[in-house]
Design a protein around this motif. Structure first.
Motif, PDB file in Angstrom:
ATOM      1  N   LEU A   1      -2.384  -2.536   9.924  1.00  0.00           N
ATOM      2  CA  LEU A   1      -2.485  -1.357   9.052  1.00  0.00           C
ATOM      3  C   LEU A   1      -3.749  -0.560   9.369  1.00  0.00           C
ATOM      4  N   LYS A   2      -4.867  -1.269   9.564  1.00  0.00           N
ATOM      5  CA  LYS A   2      -6.111  -0.554   9.888  1.00  0.00           C
ATOM      6  C   LYS A   2      -5.964   0.241  11.188  1.00  0.00           C
ATOM      7  N   GLY A   3      -5.266  -0.359  12.151  1.00  0.00           N
ATOM      8  CA  GLY A   3      -5.023   0.341  13.417  1.00  0.00           C
ATOM      9  C   GLY A   3      -4.174   1.586  13.210  1.00  0.00           C
ATOM     10  N   LYS A   4      -3.159   1.449  12.364  1.00  0.00           N
ATOM     11  CA  LYS A   4      -2.276   2.603  12.076  1.00  0.00           C
ATOM     12  C   LYS A   4      -3.056   3.716  11.381  1.00  0.00           C
ATOM     13  N   LEU A   5      -3.881   3.359  10.399  1.00  0.00           N
ATOM     14  CA  LEU A   5      -4.653   4.370   9.664  1.00  0.00           C
ATOM     15  C   LEU A   5      -5.576   5.127  10.610  1.00  0.00           C
ATOM     16  N   SER A   6      -6.180   4.361  11.528  1.00  0.00           N
ATOM     17  CA  SER A   6      -7.114   4.978  12.470  1.00  0.00           C
ATOM     18  C   SER A   6      -6.375   5.888  13.455  1.00  0.00           C
TER      19      SER A   6
ATOM     20  N   VAL B   1       0.835  -1.202   0.000  1.00  0.00           N
ATOM     21  CA  VAL B   1       0.000   0.000   0.000  1.00  0.00           C
ATOM     22  C   VAL B   1       0.871   1.253   0.000  1.00  0.00           C
ATOM     23  N   SER B   2       0.320   2.295  -0.578  1.00  0.00           N
ATOM     24  CA  SER B   2       0.873   3.637  -0.406  1.00  0.00           C
ATOM     25  C   SER B   2      -0.154   4.442   0.369  1.00  0.00           C
ATOM     26  N   LEU B   3       0.340   5.309   1.257  1.00  0.00           N
ATOM     27  CA  LEU B   3      -0.538   6.126   2.088  1.00  0.00           C
ATOM     28  C   LEU B   3      -0.462   7.585   1.653  1.00  0.00           C
ATOM     29  N   ASP B   4      -1.445   8.358   2.086  1.00  0.00           N
ATOM     30  CA  ASP B   4      -1.446   9.780   1.720  1.00  0.00           C
ATOM     31  C   ASP B   4      -0.306  10.544   2.392  1.00  0.00           C
ATOM     32  N   SER B   5       0.355   9.916   3.341  1.00  0.00           N
ATOM     33  CA  SER B   5       1.525  10.524   3.988  1.00  0.00           C
ATOM     34  C   SER B   5       2.792  10.327   3.159  1.00  0.00           C
ATOM     35  N   GLY B   6       2.690   9.535   2.087  1.00  0.00           N
ATOM     36  CA  GLY B   6       3.858   9.255   1.264  1.00  0.00           C
ATOM     37  C   GLY B   6       4.536   7.944   1.599  1.00  0.00           C
ATOM     38  N   GLU B   7       4.118   7.307   2.679  1.00  0.00           N
ATOM     39  CA  GLU B   7       4.727   6.026   3.066  1.00  0.00           C
ATOM     40  C   GLU B   7       4.279   4.914   2.115  1.00  0.00           C
ATOM     41  N   THR B   8       5.171   3.963   1.883  1.00  0.00           N
ATOM     42  CA  THR B   8       4.820   2.734   1.172  1.00  0.00           C
ATOM     43  C   THR B   8       5.124   1.568   2.095  1.00  0.00           C
TER      44      THR B   8
ATOM     45  N   LYS C   1      -4.580   8.442   8.734  1.00  0.00           N
ATOM     46  CA  LYS C   1      -4.016   8.352   7.387  1.00  0.00           C
ATOM     47  C   LYS C   1      -4.956   7.556   6.484  1.00  0.00           C
ATOM     48  N   LYS C   2      -4.674   7.603   5.194  1.00  0.00           N
ATOM     49  CA  LYS C   2      -5.563   6.990   4.217  1.00  0.00           C
ATOM     50  C   LYS C   2      -4.745   6.250   3.160  1.00  0.00           C
ATOM     51  N   ILE C   3      -5.263   5.133   2.699  1.00  0.00           N
ATOM     52  CA  ILE C   3      -4.616   4.396   1.609  1.00  0.00           C
ATOM     53  C   ILE C   3      -4.900   5.120   0.294  1.00  0.00           C
TER      54      ILE C   3
END
Lengths: 188, 134
Positions: free
Chosen positions: B39-44, B11-18, B48-50
């Motif tokens: 990953l869901k926990g991190k996004l929450s 995944v790539s995130l809106d923060s720029g992380e892959t 952040k968003k995928i």
């Protein structure tokens, strides 16, 4: 890897269980193993049979969950009862299907049904099959993936058990073999 | 982890992380929550968003869903195609009562308003894959 294990539960409160192997079948019978079930009547006993036709139950047989009516069940010949989670406890269900994964995962959209052994959307041939999950208050005629019994979603764990009651009646004379049981689920 | 599924998400995130399943903070650990749940926990927790999701097979092939920030490949149909509202990743498994081996697929899903676009890859034979809308 993730795996399913199908277990037929013994009438002694699931103390004596029989794992259903890759070449075994669940056999619905009349009063005892191998006796016929009358057309349009539901089974009076349930057994595990291997590919050689040999009875795999020990002196303790498999729980018999007999369909009586939509909200009624006969458990191990004890007479008609209301179908609910009090009467049909987990230990009295025909099947315990375990899903296990090394990681802790959630399960969703689990379904259980019978089909003709060839195409999962088809109903079993010459059989009416009823199923319920422990806690249900009515049976589901689980014919093909489109009318399957829906199983409860489960939260994160490495091991998930599904307790299921099963009942079947032939709608034609003869051994009915175009009749398979299947479970499917999603996990992440 | 030995015996685990072969097809992994990236995944790539809106923060720029892959992030790739099985690597870094998304390690597959016995008895611990799955990488997708991590990953869901991190996004929450990090809000952040995928923005893109792909599946990787053992031979390093990648099967990508259309990214929210797609500009590459720079073709008209790809850059102007409807963007997914969100993404999902899951495994689907089925087994007959007397079947030797489970039917087992890994699925990446792009969710639109009225339908979902899914990539299914066969875990028992990762060279086989399907694209479906449901």
């Amino acid at each position: 890897m993730a795996t399913f294990t199908w277990t037929a539960q013994g009438t002694d409160g699931a103390t004596t269980n029989t794992t259903i192997g890759a070449t075994d079948v669940l056999r619905f019978s009349g009063a005892s193993f191998g006796t016929n079930v009358t057309v349009n009547s539901y089974q009076d006993s349930t057994h595990v049979e291997n590919s050689g036709g040999t009875h795999q139950c020990t002196s303790t047989h498999i729980n018999n969950n007999k369909y009586v009516a939509s909200g009624q069940i006969d458990i191990n010949g004890g007479g008609t009862q209301t179908l609910n989670g009090t009467n049909l406890t987990t230990a009295k269900c025909t099947l315990k299907i375990n899903f296990a994964d090394a990681a802790s995962v959630t399960t969703s959209s689990a379904k259980f049904y019978a089909y003709d052994g060839s195409t999962t959307t088809n109903a079993p041939t010459n059989v009416t099959f009823q199923a319920c999950e422990q806690g249900n208050t009515s049976w589901t005629q689980a014919h093909g993936s489109g009318s399957a019994l829906s199983l409860t979603d489960q939260s994160t764990a490495t091991s998930h058990n599904f307790y299921i009651g099963c009942s079947a009646t032939p709608t034609a004379v003869g051994e009915q073999t175009a009749f398979k049981l299947r479970i499917e689920l999603t996990y992440s | 982890m030995p015996g685990s599924h072969k097809v992994r998400f990236k995944v790539s995130l809106d923060s720029g992380e892959t992030l790739t399943e099985g690597e870094g903070e998304l390690l597959i650990e016995e008895g611990k929550v799955s990488p997708w749940q991590k990953l869901k926990g991190k996004l929450s927790s990090e809000n952040k968003k995928i923005v893109s999701l792909a599946l990787r097979t053992p031979d390093d092939s990648e099967f990508s869903l259309l990214a929210l920030n797609n500009t590459n490949p720079n073709f008209h149909d790809l850059t102007t195609a409807p963007k997914p509202k969100s993404y999902n990743y899951k495994h689907v498994m089925g087994k007959d009562v007397n079947q030797d081996k489970e039917d087992w697929f890994t699925v990446a899903e792009a969710q639109y308003d009225t339908y979902k676009l899914q990539i299914w890859i066969d875990e028992n034979n990762p060279g086989k894959y399907w694209v479906v809308t449901v």
